[in-house]
Design a protein around this motif. Structure first.
Motif, PDB file in Angstrom:
ATOM      1  N   SER A   1      -5.546  28.544 -56.144  1.00 48.72           N
ATOM      2  CA  SER A   1      -6.123  29.812 -57.072  1.00 48.72           C
ATOM      3  C   SER A   1      -5.540  30.952 -56.519  1.00 48.72           C
ATOM      4  CB  SER A   1      -7.487  29.736 -57.478  1.00 48.72           C
ATOM      5  OG  SER A   1      -8.235  30.155 -56.585  1.00 48.72           O
ATOM      6  N   LEU A   2      -5.394  31.882 -57.679  1.00 49.01           N
ATOM      7  CA  LEU A   2      -4.811  33.134 -57.354  1.00 49.01           C
ATOM      8  C   LEU A   2      -5.846  34.365 -57.748  1.00 49.01           C
ATOM      9  CD1 LEU A   2      -2.373  35.137 -56.576  1.00 49.01           C
ATOM     10  CD2 LEU A   2      -1.927  35.053 -59.076  1.00 49.01           C
ATOM     11  N   GLU A   3      -6.145  35.200 -56.621  1.00 52.66           N
ATOM     12  CA  GLU A   3      -7.252  36.316 -57.251  1.00 52.66           C
ATOM     13  C   GLU A   3      -6.418  37.417 -56.977  1.00 52.66           C
ATOM     14  OE1 GLU A   3     -10.765  36.326 -54.610  1.00 52.66           O
ATOM     15  OE2 GLU A   3     -11.330  38.444 -55.526  1.00 52.66           O
ATOM     16  N   PHE A   4      -6.531  38.464 -58.000  1.00 54.88           N
ATOM     17  CA  PHE A   4      -6.017  39.796 -57.764  1.00 54.88           C
ATOM     18  C   PHE A   4      -7.140  40.893 -57.355  1.00 54.88           C
ATOM     19  CE2 PHE A   4      -2.146  39.822 -60.842  1.00 54.88           C
ATOM     20  CZ  PHE A   4      -1.279  39.137 -59.734  1.00 54.88           C
ATOM     21  N   VAL A   5      -7.091  41.217 -56.082  1.00 54.36           N
ATOM     22  CA  VAL A   5      -8.094  42.375 -55.702  1.00 54.36           C
ATOM     23  C   VAL A   5      -7.414  43.647 -55.961  1.00 54.36           C
ATOM     24  CG1 VAL A   5      -9.156  43.168 -53.631  1.00 54.36           C
ATOM     25  CG2 VAL A   5      -8.874  40.851 -53.937  1.00 54.36           C
ATOM     26  N   LYS A   6      -8.255  44.533 -56.617  1.00 51.62           N
ATOM     27  CA  LYS A   6      -7.753  45.829 -56.826  1.00 51.62           C
ATOM     28  C   LYS A   6      -7.494  46.544 -55.838  1.00 51.62           C
ATOM     29  CE  LYS A   6      -7.783  49.410 -59.904  1.00 51.62           C
ATOM     30  NZ  LYS A   6      -6.600  49.245 -59.616  1.00 51.62           N
ATOM     31  N   ALA A   7      -6.249  47.131 -55.727  1.00 49.95           N
ATOM     32  CA  ALA A   7      -5.808  47.870 -54.632  1.00 49.95           C
ATOM     33  C   ALA A   7      -5.241  49.517 -55.090  1.00 49.95           C
ATOM     34  CB  ALA A   7      -4.600  47.475 -53.891  1.00 49.95           C
TER      35      ALA A   7
ATOM     36  N   ARG B   1     -15.659  45.660 -51.818  1.00 51.47           N
ATOM     37  CA  ARG B   1     -16.278  44.572 -51.757  1.00 51.47           C
ATOM     38  C   ARG B   1     -15.774  43.002 -51.960  1.00 51.47           C
ATOM     39  NH1 ARG B   1     -20.984  45.074 -56.190  1.00 51.47           N
ATOM     40  NH2 ARG B   1     -21.504  47.164 -55.324  1.00 51.47           N
ATOM     41  N   ALA B   2     -14.634  43.196 -52.753  1.00 51.80           N
ATOM     42  CA  ALA B   2     -13.887  41.700 -52.734  1.00 51.80           C
ATOM     43  C   ALA B   2     -13.307  41.381 -51.482  1.00 51.80           C
ATOM     44  CB  ALA B   2     -13.139  41.868 -54.162  1.00 51.80           C
ATOM     45  N   LEU B   3     -12.960  42.578 -50.929  1.00 48.20           N
ATOM     46  CA  LEU B   3     -11.797  42.460 -49.600  1.00 48.20           C
ATOM     47  C   LEU B   3     -12.983  41.767 -48.744  1.00 48.20           C
ATOM     48  CD1 LEU B   3      -9.695  45.627 -49.052  1.00 48.20           C
ATOM     49  CD2 LEU B   3      -8.985  43.068 -49.416  1.00 48.20           C
ATOM     50  N   LYS B   4     -14.297  42.346 -48.499  1.00 47.48           N
ATOM     51  CA  LYS B   4     -15.016  41.892 -47.673  1.00 47.48           C
ATOM     52  C   LYS B   4     -15.592  40.524 -47.997  1.00 47.48           C
ATOM     53  CE  LYS B   4     -16.785  46.645 -46.493  1.00 47.48           C
ATOM     54  NZ  LYS B   4     -17.457  47.752 -46.972  1.00 47.48           N
ATOM     55  N   ARG B   5     -15.796  40.209 -49.256  1.00 51.06           N
ATOM     56  CA  ARG B   5     -15.960  38.889 -49.625  1.00 51.06           C
ATOM     57  C   ARG B   5     -14.954  37.822 -49.080  1.00 51.06           C
ATOM     58  NH1 ARG B   5     -13.984  36.810 -53.682  1.00 51.06           N
ATOM     59  NH2 ARG B   5     -13.857  38.743 -55.017  1.00 51.06           N
ATOM     60  N   VAL B   6     -13.830  38.205 -49.311  1.00 52.28           N
ATOM     61  CA  VAL B   6     -12.710  37.224 -49.118  1.00 52.28           C
ATOM     62  C   VAL B   6     -12.602  36.967 -47.578  1.00 52.28           C
ATOM     63  CG1 VAL B   6     -10.143  37.095 -49.007  1.00 52.28           C
ATOM     64  CG2 VAL B   6     -11.350  37.685 -51.187  1.00 52.28           C
ATOM     65  N   GLY B   7     -12.858  38.205 -46.921  1.00 53.02           N
ATOM     66  CA  GLY B   7     -13.000  38.151 -45.241  1.00 53.02           C
ATOM     67  C   GLY B   7     -14.087  37.259 -44.947  1.00 53.02           C
ATOM     68  N   LYS B   8     -15.200  37.180 -45.312  1.00 53.49           N
ATOM     69  CA  LYS B   8     -16.349  36.503 -45.075  1.00 53.49           C
ATOM     70  C   LYS B   8     -16.199  34.876 -45.265  1.00 53.49           C
ATOM     71  CE  LYS B   8     -20.748  38.527 -44.641  1.00 53.49           C
ATOM     72  NZ  LYS B   8     -21.691  39.294 -45.724  1.00 53.49           N
ATOM     73  N   LYS B   9     -15.334  34.838 -46.539  1.00 54.80           N
ATOM     74  CA  LYS B   9     -15.034  33.267 -46.878  1.00 54.80           C
ATOM     75  C   LYS B   9     -14.010  32.485 -45.853  1.00 54.80           C
ATOM     76  CE  LYS B   9     -14.135  30.748 -50.852  1.00 54.80           C
ATOM     77  NZ  LYS B   9     -13.325  30.548 -51.931  1.00 54.80           N
ATOM     78  N   GLY B  10     -13.242  33.317 -45.401  1.00 47.58           N
ATOM     79  CA  GLY B  10     -12.129  33.094 -44.270  1.00 47.58           C
ATOM     80  C   GLY B  10     -10.804  33.134 -44.817  1.00 47.58           C
ATOM     81  N   VAL B  11     -10.138  33.962 -43.973  1.00 45.36           N
ATOM     82  CA  VAL B  11      -8.484  34.128 -44.421  1.00 45.36           C
ATOM     83  C   VAL B  11      -7.861  33.413 -43.100  1.00 45.36           C
ATOM     84  CG1 VAL B  11      -6.759  35.984 -44.360  1.00 45.36           C
ATOM     85  CG2 VAL B  11      -9.355  36.325 -45.476  1.00 45.36           C
ATOM     86  N   LEU B  12      -7.016  32.678 -43.504  1.00 51.00           N
ATOM     87  CA  LEU B  12      -6.083  31.852 -42.673  1.00 51.00           C
ATOM     88  C   LEU B  12      -5.027  32.824 -42.276  1.00 51.00           C
ATOM     89  CD1 LEU B  12      -5.049  29.286 -41.266  1.00 51.00           C
ATOM     90  CD2 LEU B  12      -3.736  28.850 -43.474  1.00 51.00           C
ATOM     91  N   CYS B  13      -4.588  33.487 -43.319  1.00 48.94           N
ATOM     92  CA  CYS B  13      -3.137  34.395 -42.892  1.00 48.94           C
ATOM     93  C   CYS B  13      -3.270  35.610 -43.698  1.00 48.94           C
ATOM     94  CB  CYS B  13      -2.025  33.476 -42.984  1.00 48.94           C
ATOM     95  SG  CYS B  13      -0.300  34.372 -42.589  1.00 48.94           S
ATOM     96  N   MET B  14      -3.135  36.855 -42.936  1.00 52.40           N
ATOM     97  CA  MET B  14      -2.764  37.808 -43.892  1.00 52.40           C
ATOM     98  C   MET B  14      -1.381  38.368 -43.461  1.00 52.40           C
ATOM     99  SD  MET B  14      -4.575  41.711 -43.613  1.00 52.40           S
ATOM    100  CE  MET B  14      -4.238  42.286 -42.071  1.00 52.40           C
ATOM    101  N   ILE B  15      -0.606  38.702 -44.770  1.00 51.40           N
ATOM    102  CA  ILE B  15       0.781  39.378 -44.622  1.00 51.40           C
ATOM    103  C   ILE B  15       0.514  40.690 -44.950  1.00 51.40           C
ATOM    104  CG2 ILE B  15       3.010  39.392 -45.511  1.00 51.40           C
ATOM    105  CD1 ILE B  15       2.065  36.193 -46.323  1.00 51.40           C
ATOM    106  N   SER B  16       0.835  41.470 -44.009  1.00 49.73           N
ATOM    107  CA  SER B  16       0.262  43.063 -44.451  1.00 49.73           C
ATOM    108  C   SER B  16       1.729  43.893 -44.186  1.00 49.73           C
ATOM    109  CB  SER B  16      -0.576  43.513 -43.318  1.00 49.73           C
ATOM    110  OG  SER B  16      -0.639  44.817 -43.395  1.00 49.73           O
TER     111      SER B  16
END
Ligand SMILES: [Zn+2]
Length: 448
Positions: free
Chosen positions: A143-149, A189-204
């Motif tokens: 699934s795809l989530e769009f976090v507001k940036a 808030r969404a970023l922190k939630r995503v982080g808490k749930k577990g991020v395998l990889c961040m492309i930055s």
């Protein structure tokens, strides 16, 4: 488990961004952009008529031939925002994939314009709108989530791909702007939630990681503009501002200041009227009632004739050409190719940095010298970047706490600086922070 990140473009340059993520044979592509300084080198070529393979050879678009070696099926093309280095090559490559293009409303409107002006390929991929803060299923596993940036164009998002093995966050491009002028703050808030749930990889992105501290807000740029425009002795003179056509927040600030100056704001230039027109049409921004736009050559001429007839001091002109581009409005005004005459004490405000390449530097030098000879007063400080600086990146890292990091959107000099920052935060190059070149991929099966 099979999860692989393929660096296709933007890992050896700032531009032509394209990344693919392959999860058990289901492939999601992020961005398909242009490399703008390469378009400039080949300025005699009309990109809209050219074939993909030539453009790949010229280094203008991502070399996606590497996708032939990737086993799986492309399920979606996901766009982060509407800058050309992220969407500009869709018209050349998207038809090769039998997949929909997913983006926010402003981004997709810009894509539609790109498709309309394309003259070589027929792009028929379905366009699917996903709003910031929303999530959609791509397949039964993904699934795809769009976090507001926030960035320097409206409707930018940080796409998060939720997979059975953790999230993959595509972090091209963003800044953390708390006074964004147009639109809302980033969704912390969404970023922190995503982080808490577990991020395998961040492309930055790493475009501005070598700047200390935090990137100032768009509100700061608005104050700098007020200082230049409201507190300069310019009542009887012409005032001309140039900035990025897609920087709707900046243009909104300028038009609001025009109101306070008692002047009519006029947005002049083809791309100026395109980006601003779309933003107003879809309700992202409301410019002051009396704002005028002139896009096509005839209306540009007509408008400038009117300005000269009524008196320059009644208007505030917002024009294209902040890099000194020869064909843009400001350079043509300065060389009398348009019905506008600069005079001593007229004011020109550059609300943009010079993009650091020698061609831009040379063009800007010429333009500034010409304006200087006519006695025009130049103002160059009213700008802030749209990219995160070092301490913004550190916050992002701490909130997301990704298992792996792939720095992107820059050459070694930038991606390695990001890797250094990651090492300060406890990562180690080659173990959990990875430097890729265009065409290389990182296979998580092998490293986990
Ligand atoms: Zn961008």
């Amino acid at each position: 488990m099979q999860l692989e990140v393929v660096a296709i473009g933007g890992y050896e340059e700032v531009g032509r961004n394209m990344t693919a993520v392959n999860v058990d044979g289901e492939i999601i592509i992020f961005d398909i952009g242009l490399r703008l300084d390469r378009v400039m080198i080949h300025e005699d070529t009309d990109v809209s008529k050219m074939h993909s393979l030539n453009l790949i050879e010229m280094g203008i678009i991502p070399d996606d031939t590497v996708m032939k070696n990737i086993e799986g099926e492309v399920k979606a093309i996901v766009l982060s925002h509407g800058h050309l280095d992220h969407i500009g090559a869709i018209t050349k490559l998207a038809h090769r994939y039998n997949a929909p293009i997913i983006g926010t409303p402003y981004t997709l409107e810009l894509v539609k314009r790109e498709i309309l002006s394309e003259r070589k390929f027929d792009i028929r991929n379905p366009l699917i709108t996903l709003n910031a803060k929303d999530t959609m299923d791509l397949t039964s596993n993904l699934s795809l989530e769009f976090v507001k940036a926030t960035h320097s164009i409206p409707d930018a998002v940080l796409p998060v791909l939720h997979t059975p093995y953790g999230a993959v966050l595509y972090g091209n491009d963003f800044k953390f702007d708390n006074i964004p002028i147009v639109g809302e703050r980033p969704d912390y808030r969404a970023l922190k939630r995503v982080g808490k749930k577990g991020v395998l990889c961040m492309i930055s992105e790493s475009t501005r990681v070598d700047f200390e501290g935090k990137t100032p807000s768009e509100g700061h740029a608005a104050n700098l503009l007020k200082n230049d425009l409201l507190w300069t002795d310019n009542e009887k003179n012409g005032v001309v501002i140039t900035t990025f056509s897609s920087h709707i927040a900046r243009i909104k600030s300028i038009t609001d200041i025009a109101e306070r100056m008692g002047r009519t704001p006029v947005l002049i230039g083809r791309s100026m009227s395109k980006y601003c027109g779309i933003a107003e049409d879809i309700g992202i921004v409301k410019f002051p009632e009396n704002t005028r736009m002139a896009g096509d050559p005839t209306s540009v001429e007509r408008t400038l004739n009117q300005v000269m007839k009524d008196g320059k001091e009644k208007y505030l002109l917002v024009v294209t050409g902040h890099q000194g581009e020869e064909g843009a409005v400001l350079s043509r005004m300065a060389t009398n190719k348009l019905p506008f005459r600069f005079e001593k004490y007229d004011q020109v405000v550059f609300s943009a940095d010079v993009i650091p390449n020698p061609m831009n530097a040379a063009q800007r030098y010429l333009l500034e010298a010409r304006l200087g000879l006519m006695g025009v007063r130049l103002f160059k400080g009213a700008h802030v970047s749209g990219h995160a600086a070092k301490e913004d990146h550190r916050d992002m890292l701490r909130w997301l706490n990704p298992e792996h990091i792939i720095p992107a959107h820059g050459d070694f000099n930038l991606t390695s600086k990001y890797a250094k920052l990651a090492e300060e935060e406890g990562y180690r190059l080659g173990e959990d922070v990875h430097l890729l070149r265009n065409g290389q991929s990182l296979n998580f099966e092998r490293i986990m």
